[in-house]
Scaffold this motif. Structure first.
Motif, PDB file in Angstrom:
ATOM      1  N   LEU A 136      -3.688  -9.937   3.941  1.00 38.24           N
ATOM      2  CA  LEU A 136      -2.494  -9.173   4.267  1.00 38.24           C
ATOM      3  C   LEU A 136      -2.914  -7.822   4.814  1.00 38.24           C
ATOM      4  N   VAL A 137      -2.022  -7.180   5.591  1.00 41.65           N
ATOM      5  CA  VAL A 137      -2.308  -5.841   6.108  1.00 41.65           C
ATOM      6  C   VAL A 137      -1.129  -4.928   5.807  1.00 41.65           C
ATOM      7  N   SER A 138      -1.417  -3.637   5.605  1.00 37.19           N
ATOM      8  CA  SER A 138      -0.365  -2.679   5.295  1.00 37.19           C
ATOM      9  C   SER A 138      -0.776  -1.298   5.765  1.00 37.19           C
ATOM     10  N   LEU A 139       0.236  -0.438   5.976  1.00 34.47           N
ATOM     11  CA  LEU A 139       0.040   0.920   6.470  1.00 34.47           C
ATOM     12  C   LEU A 139       0.753   1.917   5.576  1.00 34.47           C
ATOM     13  N   THR A 140       0.198   3.121   5.464  1.00 35.33           N
ATOM     14  CA  THR A 140       0.902   4.251   4.877  1.00 35.33           C
ATOM     15  C   THR A 140       0.257   5.520   5.422  1.00 35.33           C
ATOM     16  N   THR A 141       0.651   6.670   4.877  1.00 42.06           N
ATOM     17  CA  THR A 141      -0.020   7.934   5.180  1.00 42.06           C
ATOM     18  C   THR A 141      -0.455   8.565   3.866  1.00 42.06           C
ATOM     19  N   ASP A 142      -1.574   9.294   3.880  1.00 38.52           N
ATOM     20  CA  ASP A 142      -2.087   9.894   2.656  1.00 38.52           C
ATOM     21  C   ASP A 142      -1.484  11.283   2.448  1.00 38.52           C
ATOM     22  N   GLU A 143      -1.986  12.015   1.452  1.00 43.69           N
ATOM     23  CA  GLU A 143      -1.391  13.313   1.137  1.00 43.69           C
ATOM     24  C   GLU A 143      -1.600  14.337   2.247  1.00 43.69           C
ATOM     25  N   GLU A 144      -2.501  14.078   3.173  1.00 41.24           N
ATOM     26  CA  GLU A 144      -2.682  14.932   4.348  1.00 41.24           C
ATOM     27  C   GLU A 144      -1.907  14.394   5.546  1.00 41.24           C
ATOM     28  N   ASP A 145      -1.031  13.404   5.293  1.00 43.50           N
ATOM     29  CA  ASP A 145      -0.246  12.734   6.336  1.00 43.50           C
ATOM     30  C   ASP A 145      -1.139  12.045   7.371  1.00 43.50           C
ATOM     31  N   ARG A 146      -2.309  11.644   6.925  1.00 41.26           N
ATOM     32  CA  ARG A 146      -3.232  10.912   7.787  1.00 41.26           C
ATOM     33  C   ARG A 146      -2.999   9.412   7.590  1.00 41.26           C
ATOM     34  N   VAL A 147      -2.940   8.658   8.680  1.00 44.96           N
ATOM     35  CA  VAL A 147      -2.693   7.219   8.600  1.00 44.96           C
ATOM     36  C   VAL A 147      -3.802   6.530   7.809  1.00 44.96           C
ATOM     37  N   LEU A 190       0.875  -1.179   0.000  1.00 44.31           N
ATOM     38  CA  LEU A 190       0.000   0.000   0.000  1.00 44.31           C
ATOM     39  C   LEU A 190       0.911   1.227   0.000  1.00 44.31           C
ATOM     40  N   LEU A 191       0.871   2.012  -1.076  1.00 43.02           N
ATOM     41  CA  LEU A 191       1.814   3.118  -1.242  1.00 43.02           C
ATOM     42  C   LEU A 191       1.081   4.419  -1.541  1.00 43.02           C
ATOM     43  N   ARG A 192       1.732   5.532  -1.167  1.00 41.19           N
ATOM     44  CA  ARG A 192       1.288   6.859  -1.601  1.00 41.19           C
ATOM     45  C   ARG A 192       2.221   7.311  -2.714  1.00 41.19           C
ATOM     46  N   GLY A 193       1.660   7.591  -3.876  1.00 37.06           N
ATOM     47  CA  GLY A 193       2.471   7.974  -5.019  1.00 37.06           C
ATOM     48  C   GLY A 193       2.914   9.419  -4.964  1.00 37.06           C
ATOM     49  N   ARG A 194       3.712   9.794  -5.951  1.00 38.15           N
ATOM     50  CA  ARG A 194       4.239  11.155  -6.025  1.00 38.15           C
ATOM     51  C   ARG A 194       3.120  12.177  -6.154  1.00 38.15           C
ATOM     52  N   ASP A 195       2.009  11.770  -6.767  1.00 36.90           N
ATOM     53  CA  ASP A 195       0.879  12.681  -6.933  1.00 36.90           C
ATOM     54  C   ASP A 195      -0.093  12.638  -5.763  1.00 36.90           C
ATOM     55  N   GLY A 196       0.272  11.910  -4.700  1.00 35.45           N
ATOM     56  CA  GLY A 196      -0.564  11.850  -3.502  1.00 35.45           C
ATOM     57  C   GLY A 196      -1.612  10.764  -3.521  1.00 35.45           C
ATOM     58  N   LEU A 206      -1.157  -7.158 -10.218  1.00 37.40           N
ATOM     59  CA  LEU A 206      -2.200  -6.183 -10.510  1.00 37.40           C
ATOM     60  C   LEU A 206      -2.012  -4.941  -9.645  1.00 37.40           C
ATOM     61  N   CYS A 207      -2.459  -3.813 -10.157  1.00 33.10           N
ATOM     62  CA  CYS A 207      -2.411  -2.554  -9.408  1.00 33.10           C
ATOM     63  C   CYS A 207      -3.786  -1.905  -9.428  1.00 33.10           C
ATOM     64  N   ARG A 208      -4.180  -1.354  -8.284  1.00 31.25           N
ATOM     65  CA  ARG A 208      -5.359  -0.502  -8.187  1.00 31.25           C
ATOM     66  C   ARG A 208      -4.907   0.835  -7.618  1.00 31.25           C
ATOM     67  N   ALA A 209      -5.542   1.911  -8.040  1.00 29.62           N
ATOM     68  CA  ALA A 209      -5.127   3.237  -7.584  1.00 29.62           C
ATOM     69  C   ALA A 209      -6.328   4.155  -7.425  1.00 29.62           C
ATOM     70  N   GLU A 210      -6.180   5.138  -6.546  1.00 31.88           N
ATOM     71  CA  GLU A 210      -7.203   6.166  -6.409  1.00 31.88           C
ATOM     72  C   GLU A 210      -7.251   7.018  -7.679  1.00 31.88           C
ATOM     73  N   ARG A 211      -8.450   7.331  -8.119  1.00 30.47           N
ATOM     74  CA  ARG A 211      -8.593   8.252  -9.249  1.00 30.47           C
ATOM     75  C   ARG A 211      -8.397   9.699  -8.798  1.00 30.47           C
ATOM     76  N   GLY A 212      -8.616   9.947  -7.524  1.00 29.53           N
ATOM     77  CA  GLY A 212      -8.438  11.268  -6.935  1.00 29.53           C
ATOM     78  C   GLY A 212      -8.298  11.105  -5.439  1.00 29.53           C
ATOM     79  N   PRO A 213      -8.056  12.189  -4.699  1.00 30.11           N
ATOM     80  CA  PRO A 213      -7.919  12.096  -3.255  1.00 30.11           C
ATOM     81  C   PRO A 213      -9.126  11.409  -2.615  1.00 30.11           C
ATOM     82  N   ARG A 214      -8.856  10.397  -1.805  1.00 26.21           N
ATOM     83  CA  ARG A 214      -9.876   9.643  -1.065  1.00 26.21           C
ATOM     84  C   ARG A 214     -10.813   8.859  -1.992  1.00 26.21           C
TER      85      ARG A 214
END
Length: 338
Positions: free
Chosen positions: A296-307, A6-12, A25-33
Motif C-alpha cells: 500500500l502507499v500513503s502520503l502526509t506532511t510532517d511537522e515541518e509541512d514537508r511531504v 500514514l498520519l501526523r499526530g497532534r504532537d507532530g 497494529l500501530c507504529r509511531a515515531e519516538r521523536g521528529p524524523r
C-alpha cells in the motif's frame, strides 16, 4: 484499509496503522524524523476481521473503525480513538450494525468534523448508505439511513475546510455525493454523476474553502477528478490498481495537489499539479524499489509541512519511508526501511 493510514499526530509525530491477522497494529515515531517504535496492538485484545477504516480530525486524533465477529455468521462494528501516536489507543468499543444485526455489509469509511465528532459510513443490506455519528459530549446518535442504492464497496469520506462532512460512493451508473448542509446535521444526497467509475478507486480531498475533489479511475483506466457542480476531468492514465493517496502541499510557493499510486510495475509513482487546476496537466514519476504485490502507499506532511510518503506490505510488515528534500521541486530522499 480505507483512508490514509500514514498520519501526523497532534504532537507532530508520524504513525502508521496496519492490519495483522485479527488485530490492528500501530507504529509511531519516538521523536521528529524517528527512530520508530515496534508495532503495538491497538485497542486491546478484541479479535477483528481484516478490515480497517481510518479518519483524522483537525485536532490530530485518529479514529479507527473495524468489524468484529460476534455470534456465528454475524459481525458488529467497533470504534477506537487514538489521541497520541506514542500512547495506547482506547479499547475497541462496539457501535452496532447498520441493520441492527447480520454479517458484514461492506468496508466502512470515517470522517471527523470540526467539532471532533467521528462519522462512520457503511453500506447496509439494502445497498444504500447508513451513517453513525458521535455526539459532541460523548456517546453516539442512532444509525441514520442516507438512502442510495446499488452502492459498491470502497466509500470515500472527507471533511471539507468548512468542517462539514461529505461522502462519495460508486454505483454502477457513476458516483453519488452526500454533504452536510450544516455542522452536526445528517448528510443529504446532493448529486449523482453519470460516469464509468471503477469500484474501489475513490479518494477524496478538501481542495478549497467550499469544495472537495474526488479522484477515481474510469473503466478505461484513466485517473479522473470531479468536484460536485462541475464535470469530471481526465488527469492522466492511472499508474496502477487501487485508489490514489492525495495531499495538499506547498511546492515552490504554489498550492499543489500531490498524488501517489502504486504502479503496475510495483513501484511508487508521484504526480503533482496546481490545486483545482487539472488543465495544467500532470505526469507520473516513478520512485523507489520494486514492492510486494500487496504493498500500500500513503502520503502526509510532517511537522515541518514537508511531504512524507510511505509504503507498507501487510504480508511482510515492511515499512518504507521517504521525505521531500529541502530543495526546489519534488526531490525525494532515498527510501529507507523503518
Amino acid at each position: 484499509m480505507n483512508g490514509d493510514w500514514l498520519l501526523r499526530g497532534r504532537d507532530g509525530r508520524l504513525s502508521v496503522y496496519q492490519l495483522s491477522g485479527d488485530a490492528v497494529l500501530c507504529r509511531a515515531e519516538r521523536g521528529p524524523r524517528g527512530p520508530w517504535s515496534a508495532p503495538r496492538r491497538v485497542g486491546g485484545e478484541q479479535r477483528l476481521h481484516t478490515v480497517l477504516a481510518v479518519g483524522q480530525g483537525a485536532d490530530g486524533y485518529a479514529h479507527l473503525v473495524s468489524w468484529r465477529p460476534t455470534v456465528k455468521g454475524e459481525s458488529g462494528l467497533v470504534h477506537s480513538t487514538h489521541f497520541r501516536p506514542h500512547l495506547a489507543a482506547l479499547d475497541w468499543h462496539p457501535v452496532g450494525h447498520p441493520d441492527k444485526k447480520g454479517d458484514r455489509t461492506g468496508t466502512p469509511a470515517v470522517a471527523v468534523d470540526a467539532q471532533g465528532r467521528a462519522h462512520v459510513f457503511v453500506r447496509n443490506k439494502g445497498g444504500g448508505i447508513s451513517m453513525l455519528a458521535q455526539k459532541e459530549k460523548g456517546g453516539w446518535d442512532p444509525w441514520r439511513d442516507l438512502k442510495g442504492k446499488e452502492v459498491q464497496d470502497g466509500l470515500a469520506a472527507v471533511t471539507g475546510e468548512s468542517g462539514r462532512v461529505e461522502l462519495y460512493a460508486a454505483v454502477p451508473q457513476g458516483l453519488l455525493y452526500w454533504r452536510q448542509e450544516e455542522p452536526g446535521t445528517q448528510p443529504v444526497l446532493q448529486e449523482a454523476l453519470k460516469a464509468p467509475v471503477r469500484p474501489g478507486t475513490l479518494r477524496a480531498l478538501a481542495t478549497s474553502p467550499e469544495r472537495t475533489t474526488v479522484f477515481y479511475t474510469s473503466t478505461s483506466g484513466d485517473l479522473c477528478a470531479w468536484r460536485p457542480g462541475g464535470e469530471p476531468v481526465t488527469l492522466l492514465p492511472a499508474a496502477g490498481p487501487g485508489p490514489v493517496s492525495a495531499v495538499r502541499c506547498d511546492l515552490d510557493g504554489h498550492d499543489c495537489t500531490l498524488l501517489v499510486q502504486r504502479t503496475a510495475s510495483r513501484r511508487v509513482a508521484f504526480a503533482a499539479y496546481p490545486t483545482e487546476l487539472e488543465s495544467a496537466g500532470a505526469w507520473w514519476t516513478e520512485s523507489g524499489p520494486e514492492l510486494p504485490l500487496d504493498a500500500l502507499v500513503s502520503l502526509t506532511t510532517d511537522e515541518e509541512d514537508r511531504v512524507v510518503a510511505a509504503t507498507l506490505s501487510p504480508s511482510t510488515g515492511r515499512l518504507l519511508l521517504t521525505r521531500r528534500k529541502d530543495e526546489p521541486g519534488l526531490a525525494l530522499e532515498a527510501w529507507r526501511e523503518v
